[in-house]
Scaffold this motif. Structure first.
Motif, PDB file in Angstrom:
ATOM      1  N   VAL A   1      -0.359  -7.813 -11.701  1.00 44.85           N
ATOM      2  CA  VAL A   1      -0.328  -6.929 -12.869  1.00 44.85           C
ATOM      3  C   VAL A   1      -0.135  -5.462 -12.491  1.00 44.85           C
ATOM      4  CG1 VAL A   1      -1.664  -8.392 -14.417  1.00 44.85           C
ATOM      5  CG2 VAL A   1      -2.858  -6.795 -12.911  1.00 44.85           C
ATOM      6  N   ARG A   2      -0.312  -5.119 -11.220  1.00 35.58           N
ATOM      7  CA  ARG A   2      -0.135  -3.712 -10.832  1.00 35.58           C
ATOM      8  C   ARG A   2       1.306  -3.245 -11.074  1.00 35.58           C
ATOM      9  NH1 ARG A   2      -1.257  -5.635  -4.907  1.00 35.58           N
ATOM     10  NH2 ARG A   2       0.726  -6.618  -4.434  1.00 35.58           N
ATOM     11  N   GLU A   3       2.259  -4.187 -11.170  1.00 36.74           N
ATOM     12  CA  GLU A   3       3.651  -3.828 -11.398  1.00 36.74           C
ATOM     13  C   GLU A   3       4.029  -3.793 -12.867  1.00 36.74           C
ATOM     14  OE1 GLU A   3       6.665  -5.502  -8.758  1.00 36.74           O
ATOM     15  OE2 GLU A   3       5.067  -6.492  -7.639  1.00 36.74           O
ATOM     16  N   THR A   4       3.049  -3.987 -13.761  1.00 36.51           N
ATOM     17  CA  THR A   4       3.354  -4.085 -15.184  1.00 36.51           C
ATOM     18  C   THR A   4       2.951  -2.853 -15.967  1.00 36.51           C
ATOM     19  OG1 THR A   4       1.200  -5.068 -15.742  1.00 36.51           O
ATOM     20  CG2 THR A   4       2.963  -6.572 -15.051  1.00 36.51           C
ATOM     21  N   ILE A   5       2.370  -1.867 -15.312  1.00 30.01           N
ATOM     22  CA  ILE A   5       1.903  -0.648 -15.966  1.00 30.01           C
ATOM     23  C   ILE A   5       2.351   0.522 -15.098  1.00 30.01           C
ATOM     24  CG2 ILE A   5      -0.362  -0.745 -14.820  1.00 30.01           C
ATOM     25  CD1 ILE A   5      -1.582   0.368 -17.433  1.00 30.01           C
ATOM     26  N   PRO A   6       2.772   1.640 -15.695  1.00 25.67           N
ATOM     27  CA  PRO A   6       3.328   2.715 -14.858  1.00 25.67           C
ATOM     28  C   PRO A   6       2.402   3.169 -13.735  1.00 25.67           C
ATOM     29  CG  PRO A   6       3.847   3.131 -17.152  1.00 25.67           C
ATOM     30  CD  PRO A   6       2.947   1.930 -17.138  1.00 25.67           C
ATOM     31  N   PHE A   7       1.133   3.434 -14.047  1.00 28.46           N
ATOM     32  CA  PHE A   7       0.195   3.911 -13.029  1.00 28.46           C
ATOM     33  C   PHE A   7      -1.081   3.075 -13.083  1.00 28.46           C
ATOM     34  CE2 PHE A   7       3.001   7.496 -13.809  1.00 28.46           C
ATOM     35  CZ  PHE A   7       3.360   7.831 -12.502  1.00 28.46           C
ATOM     36  N   PRO A   8      -1.118   1.983 -12.317  1.00 32.91           N
ATOM     37  CA  PRO A   8      -2.259   1.055 -12.400  1.00 32.91           C
ATOM     38  C   PRO A   8      -3.541   1.659 -11.858  1.00 32.91           C
ATOM     39  CG  PRO A   8      -0.789   0.441 -10.605  1.00 32.91           C
ATOM     40  CD  PRO A   8      -0.105   1.535 -11.358  1.00 32.91           C
ATOM     41  N   ARG A   9      -4.637   1.311 -12.530  1.00 34.82           N
ATOM     42  CA  ARG A   9      -5.967   1.662 -12.077  1.00 34.82           C
ATOM     43  C   ARG A   9      -6.694   0.382 -11.701  1.00 34.82           C
ATOM     44  NH1 ARG A   9      -3.908   5.487 -11.069  1.00 34.82           N
ATOM     45  NH2 ARG A   9      -3.954   7.527 -12.054  1.00 34.82           N
ATOM     46  N   MET A  10      -7.046   0.288 -10.426  1.00 31.96           N
ATOM     47  CA  MET A  10      -7.733  -0.887  -9.902  1.00 31.96           C
ATOM     48  C   MET A  10      -8.899  -0.426  -9.046  1.00 31.96           C
ATOM     49  SD  MET A  10      -4.346  -3.051  -8.693  1.00 31.96           S
ATOM     50  CE  MET A  10      -3.834  -1.746  -7.564  1.00 31.96           C
ATOM     51  N   LEU A  11      -9.694  -1.374  -8.597  1.00 35.65           N
ATOM     52  CA  LEU A  11     -10.782  -1.052  -7.690  1.00 35.65           C
ATOM     53  C   LEU A  11     -10.216  -0.327  -6.463  1.00 35.65           C
ATOM     54  CD1 LEU A  11     -13.824  -1.409  -7.066  1.00 35.65           C
ATOM     55  CD2 LEU A  11     -13.228  -3.557  -5.922  1.00 35.65           C
ATOM     56  N   GLY A  12     -10.651   0.905  -6.247  1.00 38.17           N
ATOM     57  CA  GLY A  12     -10.170   1.685  -5.106  1.00 38.17           C
ATOM     58  C   GLY A  12      -8.844   2.393  -5.340  1.00 38.17           C
ATOM     59  N   ARG A  13      -8.317   2.355  -6.548  1.00 40.81           N
ATOM     60  CA  ARG A  13      -7.020   2.975  -6.828  1.00 40.81           C
ATOM     61  C   ARG A  13      -7.147   3.927  -8.010  1.00 40.81           C
ATOM     62  NH1 ARG A  13      -2.973   4.416  -4.253  1.00 40.81           N
ATOM     63  NH2 ARG A  13      -3.037   2.404  -3.143  1.00 40.81           N
ATOM     64  N   LEU A  14      -7.201   5.225  -7.712  1.00 37.89           N
ATOM     65  CA  LEU A  14      -7.315   6.253  -8.758  1.00 37.89           C
ATOM     66  C   LEU A  14      -6.163   7.262  -8.680  1.00 37.89           C
ATOM     67  CD1 LEU A  14      -9.196   6.960 -11.115  1.00 37.89           C
ATOM     68  CD2 LEU A  14     -10.473   8.451  -9.569  1.00 37.89           C
ATOM     69  N   ARG A  15      -5.242   7.068  -7.775  1.00 40.49           N
ATOM     70  CA  ARG A  15      -4.096   7.953  -7.655  1.00 40.49           C
ATOM     71  C   ARG A  15      -2.865   7.147  -7.249  1.00 40.49           C
ATOM     72  NH1 ARG A  15      -2.503   9.454  -2.694  1.00 40.49           N
ATOM     73  NH2 ARG A  15      -1.665  11.416  -3.462  1.00 40.49           N
ATOM     74  N   PRO A  16      -1.626   7.569  -7.465  1.00 40.22           N
ATOM     75  CA  PRO A  16      -1.317   8.874  -8.095  1.00 40.22           C
ATOM     76  C   PRO A  16      -1.549   8.800  -9.597  1.00 40.22           C
ATOM     77  CG  PRO A  16       0.695   7.644  -7.677  1.00 40.22           C
ATOM     78  CD  PRO A  16      -0.420   6.842  -7.080  1.00 40.22           C
TER      79      PRO A  16
ATOM     80  N   GLU B   1       0.824  -1.207   0.000  1.00 40.61           N
ATOM     81  CA  GLU B   1       0.000   0.000   0.000  1.00 40.61           C
ATOM     82  C   GLU B   1       0.858   1.257   0.000  1.00 40.61           C
ATOM     83  OE1 GLU B   1      -3.469   2.045  -0.451  1.00 40.61           O
ATOM     84  OE2 GLU B   1      -3.131  -0.128  -0.539  1.00 40.61           O
ATOM     85  N   PHE B   2       1.933   1.246   0.797  1.00 40.84           N
ATOM     86  CA  PHE B   2       2.856   2.382   0.813  1.00 40.84           C
ATOM     87  C   PHE B   2       3.482   2.589  -0.564  1.00 40.84           C
ATOM     88  CE2 PHE B   2       7.185   3.989   1.116  1.00 40.84           C
ATOM     89  CZ  PHE B   2       7.011   5.155   1.851  1.00 40.84           C
ATOM     90  N   LEU B   3       3.909   1.501  -1.185  1.00 46.95           N
ATOM     91  CA  LEU B   3       4.537   1.596  -2.496  1.00 46.95           C
ATOM     92  C   LEU B   3       3.549   2.086  -3.555  1.00 46.95           C
ATOM     93  CD1 LEU B   3       6.662  -1.678  -2.399  1.00 46.95           C
ATOM     94  CD2 LEU B   3       7.518   0.667  -2.252  1.00 46.95           C
ATOM     95  N   MET B   4       2.301   1.656  -3.468  1.00 50.05           N
ATOM     96  CA  MET B   4       1.304   2.098  -4.437  1.00 50.05           C
ATOM     97  C   MET B   4       0.989   3.586  -4.259  1.00 50.05           C
ATOM     98  SD  MET B   4       0.712  -0.325  -6.477  1.00 50.05           S
ATOM     99  CE  MET B   4      -0.728   0.311  -7.302  1.00 50.05           C
ATOM    100  N   GLU B   5       0.953   4.054  -3.025  1.00 48.97           N
ATOM    101  CA  GLU B   5       0.723   5.480  -2.774  1.00 48.97           C
ATOM    102  C   GLU B   5       1.886   6.317  -3.300  1.00 48.97           C
ATOM    103  OE1 GLU B   5      -1.820   7.169  -1.584  1.00 48.97           O
ATOM    104  OE2 GLU B   5      -3.072   5.397  -1.263  1.00 48.97           O
TER     105      GLU B   5
END
Length: 498
Positions: free
Chosen positions: A483-498, A110-114
Motif C-alpha cells: 500500500v505504500r505505492e498507493t498514496i503520494p506520501f505514505p505514513r508508516m511505522l518509522g516513516r514520517l518523511r518526506p 528504502e532509497f525510493l522511499m527516501e
C-alpha cells in the motif's frame, strides 16, 4: 499550448508541449527526447536539419528531468508511445537538471522511499496515481447518483470507534483528544438527518505494524444509511465496487498496461456476482484439505519458477557483454524484472509455512488476520463477502444476529488474489439499552458517547454502513503488492518523511 493526452486532436498541426525529459538518446543529426507532462509521454524528434544550430545544441544538453517547452508538428505513428510523436521546430529550456538520482536502474525500496518526492515521477507511480484519482472520482459519482450527500466528520475526536489501543493521542486545549480512527459514529448522526450520507477523509491508526497492508494515515470512504439492514448494506457495497472497477477499466487501459495488471480478475469482479459466505463457512474452508493442498502446490510452483528465472538470469547476463546498445537496454530491464520477481517469490516462500500453520491451527471465534485473508482470497477470482462474525471480535456498536446472539451482523469484503480486506461494515445496534450494556462491557467512558446515545433516544431506526479503505482498494485494482505505492506520501511505522 496543449497536453500530450490531447495530441490526437491536433494531428498534422503545430503545437507546443511543456514538460520534463523522461529519457533521451541521440544519433547522428538527431536527438530523441521522451517528454512527460503529467498527462502522458511523447517522443519528440529534434533534427539538425529542421531547427537552428542553437536549438539543436541545447537539445543535446538536456538530462533526465530537465524542464522545457517544445514546439513542433504532431505526427501519427503507432510505433511511438501514445501513438503520436512531435517533430520539433523550436524549444525553450527552463532548467537543465542536475544528475537525477532516480534513473532507470534498479533501486532498493528504502532509497525510493527516501526519495518519494521524486519517485512519484516514475511511470508506475504515475500510473497508480492516475488510477487512484479515477477511483476517488468514481466513488463520489456513485454515491451522488445513488442519492447520498457527502458530509464531513471531524479529525479531532474525544472517543474511539475501533478500540483504544490504536489511537493517536494529542493535547487539545488542556483536554485529551485523538486523531480519528473512523468517521462512522458521526456519519450515523448525519444519516439520521439526511437518510443516506457518506464521509470521505483521512483516518489514523497507531498500529505498530510493518505489513504490506498497513499505513498509519489512510483515507476512508464511509457511507451510512438509515433503514438499511445487513443484506441491503452488502448489496450497496457490491454495487459500488463494480461501479469503481468499470470506471477504471474504461479509462485506464494504458495505465493498467504500465502496471502490468492482469485485467481478467477485474473484469470478472465487474460483471459476476460476488461470493457470499458466512464466517463459519470461511473457517471451514480455511482448515480444509483443499486449502492445505493449494498451499503445498503453491510452494512447489514458486520453487520451480525461481529455478527457471535464475537460469534465465545467468543466460542473459552472459549475453549482456557482447550485446548491442538497444539489446543491453532490454536486458537491463529484464534483469530488473527478474530481481523483483525473485524478491516476491522469496517472500512467498517465507510466508507459506506461516500460512500453513495459521490455517491448520485457526480456531472458530478468532478474528481473521492478514495471513488468513490472503489464504482465503487466493481461492477466489472475485471479491468475497464474509458475514456474521463472532460478536466478541467485533466493535461494540455492531448489532447482534437475532438468530444467534454470539454473532454480529458484520461484513467484510475481501479482495481476491490474496489482497484481503478492503471493506468492513455492519448493521448498527439501534437499542439504547443494549448500547449502554456494551459501552460498560468494553470499559468505555460513557460521557464520551453521550451524544451518540442520543441517537437511540430520539427516533432510533435500523441502520447500516461500511468503510472502504481507499489505499487497499487502489492496491488491489492496480495489482500492487504494498500500500505504500498507493498514496503520494505514505505514513508508516518509522516513516514520517518526506
Amino acid at each position: 499550448m496543449t497536453t500530450i493526452n490531447k495530441l490526437s486532436n491536433h494531428e498534422d498541426e503545430i503545437v507546443t508541449l511543456k514538460g520534463w525529459i523522461y529519457n533521451s538518446r541521440s544519433s547522428k543529426g538527431l536527438h530523441f527526447l521522451e517528454l512527460r507532462d503529467g498527462t502522458g509521454l511523447c517522443q519528440c524528434i529534434v533534427s539538425e536539419e529542421e531547427v537552428s544550430e542553437d536549438v539543436f545544441e541545447a537539445a543535446g544538453t538536456l538530462k533526465q528531468e530537465s524542464s522545457l517547452s517544445i514546439t513542433g508538428k504532431v505526427i501519427k505513428d503507432e510505433r511511438s508511445v501514445g501513438g503520436y510523436e512531435l517533430h520539433a521546430t523550436d524549444l525553450k529550456v527552463y532548467q537543465v537538471a542536475e544528475n537525477y538520482p532516480i534513473t532507470p536502474k534498479d533501486h532498493g525500496v528504502e532509497f525510493l522511499m527516501e526519495n518519494r518526492h521524486l519517485w512519484l515521477r516514475s511511470q508506475r507511480q504515475w500510473a497508480a496515481m492516475q488510477v487512484r484519482n479515477t477511483i476517488i472520482f468514481s466513488i463520489h459519482q456513485f454515491f451522488q447518483e445513488e442519492g447520498f450527500i457527502q458530509m464531513d466528520a471531524p479529525i479531532f475526536t474525544g472517543n474511539a470507534a475501533e478500540g483504544t489501543t490504536t489511537l493517536f493521542e494529542t493535547d487539545y486545549f488542556d483536554e485529551k483528544a485523538y486523531l480519528t480512527q473512523s468517521g462512522q459514529l458521526y456519519a450515523e448522526a448525519m444519516a439520521m438527518a439526511h437518510g443516506k450520507v457518506y464521509t470521505f477523509g483521512p483516518t489514523f491508526r497507531a498500529e505498530k505494524s510493518k505489513t504490506r497492508r498497513h499505513l498509519t494515515e489512510f483515507w476512508m470512504i464511509e457511507p451510512e444509511m438509515a433503514f438499511y439492514d445487513l443484506d441491503m448494506n452488502m448489496e450497496l457495497a457490491e454495487k459500488m465496487l463494480k461501479f469503481i472497477i468499470k470506471s477504471v477499466l474504461e479509462k485506464h487501459e494504458s495505465e493498467l498496461d504500465i502496471l502490468e495488471r492482469d485485467r481478467s480478475f477485474l473484469k470478472k469482479a465487474a460483471s459476476e456476482p460476488f461470493k457470499k459466505i458466512s464466517y463459519t463457512e470461511a473457517v471451514e474452508q480455511l482448515k480444509s484439505d483443499s486449502t492445505a493442498d493449494m498451499l503445498d502446490q503453491m510452494e512447489k510452483d514458486r520453487e520451480s519458477e525461481k529455478k527457471e528465472i535464475k537460469q534465465e538470469l545467468e543466460e542473459i547476463k552472459k549475453e549482456h557483454g557482447s550485446a548491442k546498445k538497444w539489446r543491453k537496454a532490454q536486458i537491463d530491464e529484464r534483469i530488473k524484472e527478474i530481481h523483483s520477481r525473485i524478491d516476491q517469490i522469496d517472500e512467498d516462500l517465507r510466508n507459506i509455512p506461516v500460512w500453513k500453520e495459521s490455517a491448520a491451527n485457526f480456531e472458530w471465534g478468532n478474528d481473521f488476520g492478514g495471513s488468513d485473508e490472503t489464504i482465503l482470497t487466493m481461492q477466489y477470482d472475485t471479491p468475497v463477502m464474509v458475514h456474521r462474525y463472532p460478536a466478541a471480535v467485533k466493535a461494540f456498536y455492531m448489532k447482534r444476529d437475532p438468530e444467534d446472539d454470539k454473532l454480529a451482523l458484520a461484513l467484510d469484503v475481501l479482495a481476491p488474489e490474496g489482497y484481503g480486506e478492503i471493506i468492513g461494515g455492519s448493521e448498527r445496534e439501534d437499542s439504547l439499552d443494549v448500547l449502554l450494556e456494551r459501552i460498560e462491557a468494553h470499559d468505555l467512558p460513557k460521557e464520551a458517547f453521550d451524544w451518540y446515545l442520543d441517537l437511540r433516544k430520539y427516533g432510533s431506526v435500523p441502520h447500516s454502513g461500511y468503510g472502504l479503505g481507499l489505499e487497499r482498494t487502489v492496491s488491489w485494482i492496480c495489482g500492487l503488492t504494498h500500500v505504500r505505492e498507493t498514496i503520494p506520501f505514505p505514513r508508516m511505522l518509522g516513516r514520517l518523511r518526506p
